[in-house]
Scaffold this active site. Structure first.
Site, PDB file in Angstrom:
ATOM      1  CE  LYS A 250      -2.962   2.769   3.103  1.00  0.00           C
ATOM      2  NZ  LYS A 250      -3.836   2.803   4.297  1.00  0.00           N
ATOM      3  CG  ASP A 255      -5.197   8.182   4.626  1.00  0.00           C
ATOM      4  OD1 ASP A 255      -6.135   8.814   4.088  1.00  0.00           O
ATOM      5  OD2 ASP A 255      -5.370   7.194   5.368  1.00  0.00           O
ATOM      6  CE  LYS A 262      -6.141   9.047   8.159  1.00  0.00           C
ATOM      7  NZ  LYS A 262      -6.804   7.993   8.945  1.00  0.00           N
ATOM      8  CG  ASP A 273      -1.600   5.439   5.011  1.00  0.00           C
ATOM      9  OD1 ASP A 273      -1.431   4.371   5.631  1.00  0.00           O
ATOM     10  OD2 ASP A 273      -2.693   5.793   4.535  1.00  0.00           O
ATOM     11  CG  ASP A 332      -9.510   7.900   6.854  1.00  0.00           C
ATOM     12  OD1 ASP A 332      -8.446   7.806   6.213  1.00  0.00           O
ATOM     13  OD2 ASP A 332      -9.565   8.130   8.081  1.00  0.00           O
ATOM     14  CD  GLU A 334      -6.432   5.442   2.653  1.00  0.00           C
ATOM     15  OE1 GLU A 334      -7.392   5.546   3.449  1.00  0.00           O
ATOM     16  OE2 GLU A 334      -5.270   5.217   3.035  1.00  0.00           O
ATOM     17  NE  ARG A 336     -10.671  -0.937   4.079  1.00  0.00           N
ATOM     18  CZ  ARG A 336     -11.231  -1.080   5.275  1.00  0.00           C
ATOM     19  NH1 ARG A 336     -12.390  -1.702   5.411  1.00  0.00           N
ATOM     20  NH2 ARG A 336     -10.628  -0.615   6.356  1.00  0.00           N
TER      21      ARG A 336
HETATM   22  N1  BES Z   1      -3.861   4.743   6.995  1.00  0.00           N
HETATM   23  C1  BES Z   1      -4.972   4.533   7.839  1.00  0.00           C
HETATM   24  C2  BES Z   1      -4.685   3.546   8.971  1.00  0.00           C
HETATM   25  C3  BES Z   1      -3.680   3.993   9.985  1.00  0.00           C
HETATM   26  C4  BES Z   1      -4.068   4.722  11.072  1.00  0.00           C
HETATM   27  C5  BES Z   1      -2.361   3.635   9.855  1.00  0.00           C
HETATM   28  C6  BES Z   1      -3.131   5.106  12.022  1.00  0.00           C
HETATM   29  C7  BES Z   1      -1.431   4.016  10.800  1.00  0.00           C
HETATM   30  C8  BES Z   1      -1.815   4.755  11.882  1.00  0.00           C
HETATM   31  C9  BES Z   1      -6.141   3.996   7.026  1.00  0.00           C
HETATM   32  O1  BES Z   1      -6.226   4.425   5.712  1.00  0.00           O
HETATM   33  C10 BES Z   1      -7.396   4.434   7.690  1.00  0.00           C
HETATM   34  O2  BES Z   1      -7.637   5.609   7.730  1.00  0.00           O
HETATM   35  N2  BES Z   1      -8.154   3.495   8.212  1.00  0.00           N
HETATM   36  C11 BES Z   1      -9.364   3.780   8.887  1.00  0.00           C
HETATM   37  C12 BES Z   1     -10.393   2.777   8.431  1.00  0.00           C
HETATM   38  C13 BES Z   1     -11.783   3.079   8.884  1.00  0.00           C
HETATM   39  C14 BES Z   1     -12.285   4.333   8.211  1.00  0.00           C
HETATM   40  C15 BES Z   1     -12.663   1.897   8.545  1.00  0.00           C
HETATM   41  C16 BES Z   1      -9.109   3.656  10.378  1.00  0.00           C
HETATM   42  O3  BES Z   1      -8.335   2.777  10.782  1.00  0.00           O
HETATM   43  O4  BES Z   1      -9.624   4.462  11.132  1.00  0.00           O
HETATM   44 ZN    ZN Z   2      -4.460   5.002   4.845  1.00  0.00          ZN
HETATM   45 MN    MN Z   3      -7.310   6.251   5.528  1.00  0.00          MN
END
Ligand code: BES
Ligand code: ZN
Ligand code: MN
Length: 485
Positions: A250, A255, A262, A273, A332, A334, A336
């Site tokens: 990824k 992000d 966020k 990310d 967010d 994204e 996947r």
């Molecule tokens: N890149 C983030 C996940 C992440 C968060 C990595 C903190 C490292 C530190 C990912 O894209 C994301 O935002 N995931 C969301 C998914 C949710 C919206 C289902 C999350 O984990 O909050």
């Molecule tokens: Zn992300």
């Molecule tokens: Mn995200």
């Protein structure tokens, strides 16, 4: 850092270091060192460190002892890395330019010697290019390590370890760079530079090519960014004519969350990310540089996730390259969306024997496992065991997490084939289930959610604060154990 091997100790050595097993002080040292070490309670425990000054031939010489613990234990190599790392941490900015590492009489074999050197080499990585006003005492002074009395075969074996270190350094650089420096196009350019002349083949897909292929999920994520998206494949054919193993990363170079934006505090972390893509690029560099006897392809999906008038909206439905449609309820989630097209593409293009993806996919993974283990999901027990073993051997630790139909149901959508989020519960698992829907014909596949492993707020045994380089050693070891043997 330069690592040199010689037979005799340079006569002008001003800093001489020894690796010391627990309770086994090197013989022939000055009495004052033995005494000082004992007063300081130095016993040779893993990573323990002691140094002192003595007079040798009218010159003041600094003698350093780094502890490696007991021989013959499971953690032997990790302990030797700690010993080497302790030397780097102590002397990186000490004013010393050279360490003479005296291994004569150490009893180490050549692999053990390399482990100590690897620790030293990895722990000496720094990225100071944006610090233009550093005081002299903050600057790195250590330039070289001269190894004396290394066991037979150390120098030849070190070439493999140096390749590994180079790969880890590259990953750390990509991860540490901010998003105005590393974005999809510049990520590709840095790879083109690093792989130039190595014999690896790079394939780059731009947005038109991806549009043509129908990668609506990946393109949807990048749609709100001024930075065009890219898909990069790094091919290495060092084996026979067997199907390759595929590593997929990824690469969200920043992000923001997109329209599902966020919160501000901590958003800066999302420059890393792209840690999965960084790990894949670094692992490929290590494997290519040591000319691994294996066929391997590394694929990274590179996008920037921004909010904008052109950005995708919550509720939008996109069509992935596989033909499956996705309701994007949260922009967010994204990662996947990027991975599903990269995973589908690698299967149609290379029919890999095995697939392992690496992604900073969910915050929930960090909540579950902290910064100690990456979470690993697999549809194949043998692949899972192979990864766990590689993790134990290298210190890039993994913990297996479950998959199952009950979790899969949670991402069904009433209007399309799936939605890109499930409920709050089991957030890392539903993300993995999403990816699993893009794996064809039960190809052995594993997904490593490394959200907690890419970046460290405190120094670890082979890294300082910041980018860790996690994943590179895991992939390298997996290839060694399962393909090169
Ligand atoms: N890149 C983030 C996940 C992440 C968060 C990595 C903190 C490292 C530190 C990912 O894209 C994301 O935002 N995931 C969301 C998914 C949710 C919206 C289902 C999350 O984990 O909050
Ligand atoms: Zn992300
Ligand atoms: Mn995200």
């Amino acid at each position: 850092m330069q690592i040199n091997f010689t037979d005799t100790r340079p006569s002008d050595a001003r800093l001489v270091a020894h690796i010391v097993d627990k309770g086994k002080m090197p013989s022939g040292l000055e009495a004052s060192i033995d005494e000082g070490a004992s007063v300081a309670r130095f016993e040779g425990k893993p990573g323990q460190f002691f140094d002192s000054f003595v007079e040798r031939g009218g010159k003041t010489v600094r003698v350093a002892l780094a502890g490696a613990g007991e021989p013959g234990v499971d953690a032997r190599h990790a302990n030797l890395e700690k010993a080497g790392a302790a030397l780097a941490a102590s002397y990186l900015t000490s004013g010393a330019k050279e360490i003479v590492l005296d291994l004569s009489g150490s009893g180490l074999d050549h692999i053990e010697a390399c482990a100590a050197l690897l620790g030293l080499r990895l722990r000496s990585w720094r990225y100071d290019i944006y610090r233009t006003r550093m005081k002299d005492e903050q600057k790195v002074t250590l330039e070289s390590v001269t190894v004396v009395g290394a066991p037979d075969g150390t120098e030849a074996e070190w070439a493999n370890y140096a390749a590994l270190a180079e790969g880890i350094d590259f990953t750390r650089e990509l991860v540490a760079e901010p998003a105005n420096k590393v974005y999809p196009v510049s990520f590709v350019e840095r790879c083109e530079k690093r792989f130039d002349g190595t014999g690896a083949k790079l394939v780059v897909l731009d947005e038109d090519a991806m549009e043509e292929l129908g990668m609506g999920a990946l393109l949807g994520v990048g749609q709100g960014s001024e930075q065009p998206s890219r898909l990069l494949a790094i091919e290495w054919n060092g084996g026979g004519d067997e199907k390759p193993i595929a590593f997929v990363g990824k690469g969200v170079t920043f992000d923001t969350g997109g329209i599902s934006i966020k919160p501000g505090p901590g958003m800066w972390d999302m420059k890393w990310d792209m840690g999965g893509a960084g790990a894949v690029a670094g692992a490929m560099l290590a494997l290519v540089k040591r000319k691994a006897k294996a066929n391997i392809v590394g694929v990274v999906g590179l996008v920037e996730n921004m909010p904008d008038g052109k950005a995708q909206r919550p509720g939008d439905i996109v069509t992935s390259m596989s033909g499956q449609t996705i309701e994007v309820l949260n922009t967010d989630a994204e990662g996947r969306l990027v991975l599903c097209d990269a995973l589908h593409w690698v299967q149609t293009e290379y029919s890999p024997a095995r697939i392992v993806d690496f992604a900073t996919l969910t915050g929930a993974m960090l909540i579950a496992l902290g910064n100690e283990h990456g979470g690993m999901f697999a549809n194949d027990d043998t692949l899972a065991e192979d990864l766990l073993a590689a993790g134990r051997q290298t210190g890039d630790k993994l913990w297996r997490m479950p998959l199952g139909p009950a979790y899969d149901k949670l991402i069904d959508s009433p209007i399309s084939d799936m939605k890109n989020i499930g409920p709050r519960e089991a957030g890392s698992i539903t993300a993995a289930q999403f990816l699993k829907r893009f794996i064809m014909d039960d190809t052995p596949w594993a997904h490593c959610d490394i959200a907690g492993m890419v970046w460290s707020e405190k120094p670890g045994h082979t890294w300082g604060k910041g980018a860790t380089g996690y994943g590179v050693r895991l992939m390298d070891q997996l290839v060694r154990n399962t393909i090169e043997n």
